[in-house]
Scaffold this active site. Structure first.
Site, PDB file in Angstrom:
ATOM      1  CD  GLU B  63      -1.938  -2.395   1.268  1.00  0.00           C
ATOM      2  OE1 GLU B  63      -0.666  -2.685   1.600  1.00  0.00           O
ATOM      3  OE2 GLU B  63      -2.841  -3.335   1.347  1.00  0.00           O
ATOM      4  CG  HIS B 132     -10.166  -6.807   7.417  1.00  0.00           C
ATOM      5  ND1 HIS B 132      -9.007  -7.321   8.177  1.00  0.00           N
ATOM      6  CD2 HIS B 132      -9.766  -6.764   6.120  1.00  0.00           C
ATOM      7  CE1 HIS B 132      -8.131  -7.876   7.175  1.00  0.00           C
ATOM      8  NE2 HIS B 132      -8.552  -7.552   6.105  1.00  0.00           N
TER       9      HIS B 132
HETATM   10  C1  LIG Z   1      -2.161  -4.906   4.075  1.00  0.00           C
HETATM   11  C2  LIG Z   1      -3.172  -5.675   3.346  1.00  0.00           C
HETATM   12  N1  LIG Z   1      -3.352  -5.362   2.463  1.00  0.00           N
HETATM   13  C3  LIG Z   1      -4.150  -6.146   1.555  1.00  0.00           C
HETATM   14  C4  LIG Z   1      -5.078  -7.034   2.214  1.00  0.00           C
HETATM   15  C5  LIG Z   1      -6.157  -7.845   1.609  1.00  0.00           C
HETATM   16  N2  LIG Z   1      -5.504  -9.308   1.321  1.00  0.00           N
HETATM   17  C6  LIG Z   1      -5.981 -10.448   2.207  1.00  0.00           C
HETATM   18  S1  LIG Z   1      -5.273 -11.731   1.778  1.00  0.00           S
HETATM   19  C7  LIG Z   1      -4.607 -10.883   0.351  1.00  0.00           C
HETATM   20  C8  LIG Z   1      -3.560 -11.883  -0.489  1.00  0.00           C
HETATM   21  C9  LIG Z   1      -2.287 -12.261   0.441  1.00  0.00           C
HETATM   22  O1  LIG Z   1      -1.639 -13.141  -0.567  1.00  0.00           O
HETATM   23  P1  LIG Z   1      -0.492 -13.853  -0.299  1.00  0.00           P
HETATM   24  O2  LIG Z   1       0.241 -13.542   0.800  1.00  0.00           O
HETATM   25  O3  LIG Z   1       0.003 -14.408  -1.296  1.00  0.00           O
HETATM   26  O4  LIG Z   1      -1.345 -15.202   0.916  1.00  0.00           O
HETATM   27  P2  LIG Z   1      -2.292 -16.149   0.544  1.00  0.00           P
HETATM   28  O5  LIG Z   1      -3.634 -15.505   0.427  1.00  0.00           O
HETATM   29  O6  LIG Z   1      -1.945 -16.638  -0.836  1.00  0.00           O
HETATM   30  O7  LIG Z   1      -2.282 -17.137   1.548  1.00  0.00           O
HETATM   31  C10 LIG Z   1      -4.843  -9.805   0.275  1.00  0.00           C
HETATM   32  C11 LIG Z   1      -4.427  -8.815  -0.848  1.00  0.00           C
HETATM   33  C12 LIG Z   1      -4.655  -7.076   3.703  1.00  0.00           C
HETATM   34  N3  LIG Z   1      -5.584  -7.940   4.372  1.00  0.00           N
HETATM   35  N4  LIG Z   1      -3.726  -6.584   4.184  1.00  0.00           N
END
Ligand SMILES: Cc1ncc(C[n+]2csc(CCOP(=O)(O)OP(=O)(O)O)c2C)c(N)n1
Lengths: 309, 337
Positions: B63, B132
């Site tokens: 972000e 959230h």
């Molecule tokens: C700082 C932040 N940005 C965005 C999100 C929204 N979000 C939740 S999970 C996710 C994807 C995360 O991907 P990854 O780290 O590869 O983990 P996975 O979901 O594949 O286990 C996103 C964008 C969040 N929770 N926190």
């Protein structure tokens, strides 16, 4: 280890139904397909080592020895939940087993894990901290800041990247400059190891080696476990960003039947024992559901408790 | 007038502005290919198809960099509209937003322009828990150089987003999770709506209530109920917090002599306090009772249903606050409610 993998699968398989029945709310993220990473990694840790987890954290908690009764009660927002209903799926923690919390913030665990490693180093406690994170999280600024600090201070830290190929709809190959996340370790002067995240023993071996390095004072290791998220990001994800064809080869490499067959083939386990274990897991899950539903709701005034110590 | 959801209205504004001005582009996490082709709440749906991947960019999860890059692009001729998936993640964008975007024009003696929109959403909804569910609009309001919008209806969502995109200053644009799929009429013609123009959502003479978004719906519901008892509330929706239309509030208070402010953000240091202060300065003589507030409790938002319901102001708490105000009694702090 197989039992814990089966338990994680069974636990996370309940989620869609629990939503439909409105027993749980908010967001929860299944780690189905990624059980070998959580279980293999935690099997290489000592009981008092620390882990930090992510939004997709049920598997990590179970792998570290968490209690499914209290997890399920937390998911249902009940008094006997790990966080007395304050946290829910994305905020389960169990400090008694070194589980320093799931996290709703992608990348939120980097600082906490590195801080726990620093604390272990300063206290001379011989503990190691392992940070679970996704291929999406490796792009957060905090990864880079923490990798640098851990590198210069030789922190007893294991950075365990669960590369499940996706961050929501974001494909790892499009989002990670330089392609392979493992290369990032080199920039910070510590080893980066790639491992098959569908092979629980391979994960365990890689983490065990990283653990030895950490204990020897040689600093952090980045372990990248190649795995796959079998289901949607969360319940209700329509998954328009990927095709059945590309998923198929990964689904065929399901880590649970693979480990089970190899244990059977090598004579470590008999068919009847495996079946009994699966039944026992089903009973434990049924008991967890019962435990959670029988647990009382927290009282409204508890919302004002624990804001500070 | 056609009906559409709040999410569709925002989508329409983005489309209209992107068609009008090639400098406008969208970036953020999961804005192009997620779900029905764009956005966790569907706001950017279909934009990538129409405008291509150059102008609708899925970013990695970082972000701080998303907003940082947007500031640089805005400084040099582009008009980025950035999506931060939840306002809780604004905490990760504080440096570029607060130290850079908000201050560059001023520090550089008026040389710079930062036509940047940061869209995000606030509010509790259905157990999203502490990371959230936050409502951080007051944080943004505290920073000179940032404008803050928080539309409550689909029509306002479209009109205010259009104004935000055309503004030459950084605007933090707060949507509310509970509103995305609510429907409302949106005028056929593109409408412009200046920032700093509050809407009087209901006229009345016994007390003035200021509320926005999810709290506005609750206040209007309570107002309907109280009307059957002969209590007439005037309800004001500020639409933007910076600039804030204090005149409309003061004018209303001159008529009703009582004011209650309701927001979902935590009570302590919340924008209710700022408005109460301004009304105190401008219309003290017209007040028959201390200004009252019904706000989010001073705690993180908990997950469990009964806990969440206890800390987010509901209709019962609003009604209780209003009755106390009308009875002349003082309404205590949120901890007691
Ligand atoms: C700082 C932040 N940005 C965005 C999100 C929204 N979000 C939740 S999970 C996710 C994807 C995360 O991907 P990854 O780290 O590869 O983990 P996975 O979901 O594949 O286990 C996103 C964008 C969040 N929770 N926190």
């Amino acid at each position: 280890m197989l039992r814990r993998m089966v338990l994680i699968r069974a636990f996370d398989s309940l989620l869609p139904d629990l939503y439909t029945r409105e027993l749980i709310r908010g967001s929860s993220h299944a780690a189905i397909g990624q059980e070998a990473v959580a279980v293999g990694a935690c099997a290489a840790l000592a009981p008092d080592d620390y882990i930090t987890s992510t939004h997709r954290g049920h598997g990590h908690t179970i792998a570290k020895g968490g209690d499914v009764n209290r997890m399920m009660a937390e998911l249902m927002g009940r008094e006997d939940g790990y966080c007395r209903g304050k946290g829910g799926s994305m905020h389960i923690a169990d400090f008694s087993i070194g589980m320093l919390g799931a996290n709703g913030i992608v990348g939120g665990g980097f600082g906490i894990a590195a801080g726990a490693a620093l604390s272990a180093q300063m206290r001379g406690s011989g503990q190691v901290a392992l940070c679970f994170f996704g291929d999406g999280a490796i792009n957060q600024s905090s990864f880079h800041g923490v990798a640098n600090l851990a590198g210069i201070w030789k922190l007893p830290l294991i950075l365990l990247c669960e590369d499940n190929r996706f961050a929501m709809s974001g494909r790892a190959e499009l989002m990670i400059a330089g392609g392979d996340p493992v290369k990032r370790a080199q920039a910070y002067g510590f080893p980066g190891v790639s491992v098959d995240g569908m092979d629980v023993l391979a994960v365990k071996a890689a983490v065990a080696e990283a653990h030895e390095r950490a204990l020897a004072g040689d600093g952090p290791t980045l372990v990248v476990a190649a795995c796959y998220r079998f289901q949607g990001h969360f319940s209700g994800d329509t998954q328009t960003y990927r095709t059945k064809e590309e998923m198929a080869p990964w689904l065929e490499r399901d880590p649970i039947p693979a480990f089970r067959s190899s244990l059977l083939a090598e004579g470590w386990l008999r068919e009847a024992e495996a079946d009994a274990m699966e039944e026992e897991v089903a009973t434990a899950i049924a008991a967890a559901l019962e435990f959670a539903q029988a647990s009382p709701w927290p009282e409204a005034q508890e919302a004002w408790e624990d804001v500070d110590a | 007038m056609p009906e559409m959801t709040y999410s569709e209205a925002l989508n329409l504004a983005l489309r209209e502005e992107m068609r009008r001005d090639p400098a406008v582009f969208v970036m953020g996490e999961d804005v192009a290919v997620w779900g029905d082709r764009g956005g966790v709440f569907g706001v950017t749906r279909g934009l990538a198809e129409e405008f291509g991947p150059e102008r609708v960019r899925d970013t990695p999860i970082n972000e701080e960099s998303i907003v940082g890059v947007a500031v640089g692009a805005a400084l040099t001729g582009m008009r980025p509209v950035v999506e931060i998936m939840y306002s809780d993640f604004l905490t990760l964008t504080m440096e570029p937003l607060v130290n850079q975007a908000a201050k560059l024009r001023y520090m550089f003696g008026g040389q710079a322009r930062v036509p940047l929109v940061v869209r995000t959403n606030l509010g509790a909804s259905g157990g999203k828990a502490a990371q959230h569910s936050q409502s951080l609009e007051t944080w943004m309001m505290h920073v000179p150089g940032l404008k803050v919008a928080m539309p409550s209806t689909p029509a306002d969502a479209r009109a205010l987003l259009r104004t935000a995109i055309r503004d030459d200053n950084p605007v933090v644009f707060f949507e509310h999770k509970l509103l995305y799929f609510q429907r409302g009429e949106v005028p056929e013609q593109e409408e412009s709506l200046e920032f700093g123009r509050a809407a009087v959502r209901r006229e009345g003479r016994h007390a003035t209530v200021v509320a926005a978004q999810a709290m506005l719906s609750k206040v209007l519901e309570v107002a309907r109920r109280l009307a059957s008892e002969g209590i007439d509330l005037e309800v004001i929706d500020p639409r933007t917090l910076v600039p804030f239309d204090i005149e409309t509030v003061v004018e209303s208070v001159r008529k009703t002599n009582r004011l209650l402010i309701c927001h979902e953000a935590t009570e302590r240091g919340g924008w209710a306090a700022e408005i109460a202060m301004q009304v105190g300065e401008l219309a003290f003589d017209h007040l028959d009772a201390p200004v009252a507030r019904v706000c989010g409790a001073n705690v993180p938002v908990p997950y469990s249903t009964p806990l969440e319901a206890a800390v987010v102001p509901g209709e019962a708490a609003i009604e209780q606050g209003l009755r106390a105000l009308l009875a002349g009694a003082r309404w205590g702090p949120a901890e007691i409610g």
